[in-house]
Write a protein that holds these residues in place. Structure first.
Motif, PDB file in Angstrom:
ATOM      1  N   VAL A   1      19.023  -0.894  18.037  1.00 43.28           N
ATOM      2  CA  VAL A   1      18.318  -1.531  16.892  1.00 43.28           C
ATOM      3  C   VAL A   1      19.683  -2.498  16.349  1.00 43.28           C
ATOM      4  O   VAL A   1      20.418  -1.786  15.875  1.00 43.28           O
TER       5      VAL A   1
ATOM      6  N   HIS B   1      16.217   3.438  22.538  1.00 48.38           N
ATOM      7  CA  HIS B   1      16.474   2.035  21.905  1.00 48.38           C
ATOM      8  C   HIS B   1      17.864   1.732  21.539  1.00 48.38           C
ATOM      9  O   HIS B   1      18.380   2.634  21.066  1.00 48.38           O
TER      10      HIS B   1
ATOM     11  N   LEU C   1      12.806   3.707  14.283  1.00 47.61           N
ATOM     12  CA  LEU C   1      12.788   3.171  15.727  1.00 47.61           C
ATOM     13  C   LEU C   1      13.720   4.133  16.539  1.00 47.61           C
ATOM     14  O   LEU C   1      13.795   4.417  17.732  1.00 47.61           O
TER      15      LEU C   1
ATOM     16  N   CYS D   1       9.602 -14.366  15.262  1.00 47.67           N
ATOM     17  CA  CYS D   1       9.559 -13.267  14.458  1.00 47.67           C
ATOM     18  C   CYS D   1       8.231 -12.692  14.015  1.00 47.67           C
ATOM     19  O   CYS D   1       7.322 -13.799  13.949  1.00 47.67           O
TER      20      CYS D   1
ATOM     21  N   HIS E   1       9.308  -7.383  18.981  1.00 49.53           N
ATOM     22  CA  HIS E   1      10.763  -6.799  18.803  1.00 49.53           C
ATOM     23  C   HIS E   1      11.574  -7.488  17.882  1.00 49.53           C
ATOM     24  O   HIS E   1      12.673  -6.714  17.764  1.00 49.53           O
ATOM     25  N   ALA E   2      10.943  -8.382  17.105  1.00 53.88           N
ATOM     26  CA  ALA E   2      11.817  -8.895  16.041  1.00 53.88           C
ATOM     27  C   ALA E   2      11.070  -8.976  14.656  1.00 53.88           C
ATOM     28  O   ALA E   2      10.585 -10.015  14.353  1.00 53.88           O
TER      29      ALA E   2
ATOM     30  N   ILE F   1      15.851  -6.123  13.529  1.00 55.57           N
ATOM     31  CA  ILE F   1      15.235  -6.177  12.333  1.00 55.57           C
ATOM     32  C   ILE F   1      15.861  -7.590  11.447  1.00 55.57           C
ATOM     33  O   ILE F   1      17.213  -7.540  11.139  1.00 55.57           O
TER      34      ILE F   1
ATOM     35  N   TRP G   1      15.450  -3.773  19.455  1.00 51.43           N
ATOM     36  CA  TRP G   1      14.721  -4.261  18.234  1.00 51.43           C
ATOM     37  C   TRP G   1      15.800  -4.978  17.600  1.00 51.43           C
ATOM     38  O   TRP G   1      16.970  -4.547  17.490  1.00 51.43           O
TER      39      TRP G   1
ATOM     40  N   ASN H   1      14.414  -2.936  25.715  1.00 45.65           N
ATOM     41  CA  ASN H   1      14.628  -1.723  24.834  1.00 45.65           C
ATOM     42  C   ASN H   1      15.313  -1.929  23.579  1.00 45.65           C
ATOM     43  O   ASN H   1      15.816  -1.090  22.822  1.00 45.65           O
TER      44      ASN H   1
ATOM     45  N   LEU I   1       3.464   0.084  14.722  1.00 47.49           N
ATOM     46  CA  LEU I   1       4.327   0.904  15.921  1.00 47.49           C
ATOM     47  C   LEU I   1       3.580   1.871  16.879  1.00 47.49           C
ATOM     48  O   LEU I   1       3.519   1.919  18.014  1.00 47.49           O
TER      49      LEU I   1
END
Ligand SMILES: [Zn+2]
Length: 321
Positions: A110, A108, A47, A158, A24-25, A141, A139, A137, A17
């Motif tokens: 997320v 961001h 994040l 990813c 982003h993934a 996960i 993310w 902007n 980070l």
């Protein structure tokens, strides 16, 4: 709950980070029962945090407070709805459109998808489009116990973060801290059953009668391999019907996960059934075990019910009577 074996992965994520090398993934993957979701939650908080201190979300800023209260407008989670067995396309579409909006609190938005392999084909396709053209902007996960079940097109877009079980000593030490009053043999047995995944082992120990559960599993596997039903269900099955039905439902649920290629339940790979059983049949057997457990305190003949259940189990295999 601290998970010492997650310290190194957390540091790796934090480093990536800080150096702006985290895609982003991120796809956090590894066997079930290691605490991957906890790591994903940490990353999500990290994040969103407005003033991250070192490797920890600060816990003080508006973002951290909103997250703690469960109402952060820039945090989106997608899982298997309670009444479903997979993640439907609607959930993913909603997530995608939410991620495209302008963040309300910090810089961001997320999203968190867990377990990612539970997305059905349409859901995975919808997600793929977002991975190809990520929102600014945002993310995303992903957490997966079985990344091999994800479409290769998703995996390739990813950034894989692989989590492995801790060393046997570290796992045993952690489990001893969590369950200091249990016999060491029980802890060792639970770790073996959970293929070395400490959280999965802990869940087994929190359930009752691990030894009883082991015997039930041995009996099920013997019958599956063609052994006689009469030799399986002995007196000990009927002495505690509640426990027996409980473990029958636990193991059938584990076989269901295995049949579907998920590993959300503690079942080591070497305990695979000699022949695969269809999901429909497993669901039926599971429902019967749950029903049996609900009747555990009533005056029904559990010996007869269990005998009938075990015959059904035996007939699920080509060698069965
Ligand atoms: Zn914060």
């Amino acid at each position: 709950m601290t998970l010492p074996w997650m310290q190194a992965p957390r540091e790796r994520l934090e480093n990536a980070l800080v150096r702006k090398r985290l895609g982003h993934a991120p796809l956090i993957c590894g066997p079930a029962g290691l605490g991957k979701l906890a790591l994903a939650e940490w990353l999500l908080a990290r994040l969103l945090c407005l003033a991250p201190a070192g490797e920890a979300p600060c816990g003080q800023c508006r973002s951290c407070q909103l997250l703690a209260s469960g109402g952060h407008p820039d945090s989106f989670r997608v899982g298997i709805p309670e009444d479903k067995k997979e993640i439907p396309v609607d959930s993913v579409r909603q997530l995608i459109s939410s991620l495209q909006l302008t963040p309300s609190v910090g810089p961001h938005r997320v999203g968190l998808v867990e377990p990612a392999e539970a997305m059905n084909r349409n859901a995975a396709n919808a997600l793929l489009k977002t991975l190809e053209e990520p929102a600014a902007n945002a993310w995303l996960i992903l957490v997966s116990h079985q990344p091999g079940q994800l479409p290769a097109t998703i995996r390739s877009r990813c950034q894989k973060i692989v989590i492995r079980p801790p060393e046997a000593d570290a796992a045993a030490t952690w489990l001893t801290d969590r369950h200091p009053d249990l016999p060491a043999a029980d802890r060792a047995r639970a770790l073996a059953l959970a293929a070395g995944a400490p959280l999965a082992a802990s869940r087994l120990l929190e359930g009752q009668g691990l030894e009883h559960g082991q015997r039930i599993l041995d009996d099920l596997l013997q019958v599956a391999a063609g052994g006689p039903v009469s030799a399986a269900a002995g007196e000990d099955w009927f002495a505690r019907p509640d426990l027996t039905w409980h473990w029958l439902s636990v193991w059938v649920a584990a076989f269901m996960h295995q049949a579907e290629g998920l590993s959300g339940n503690a079942l080591p790979e070497q305990l695979a059934l000699p022949d695969p059983i269809g999901s429909d049949r497993l669901v039926l057997l599971w429902e019967q075990a749950i029903a049996g457990r609900q009747m555990a305190d009533s005056a029904v003949r559990h010996d007869l019910l269990m005998g009938k259940w075990l015959l059904e189990w035996a007939r699920s295999f080509p060698t069965g009577q």
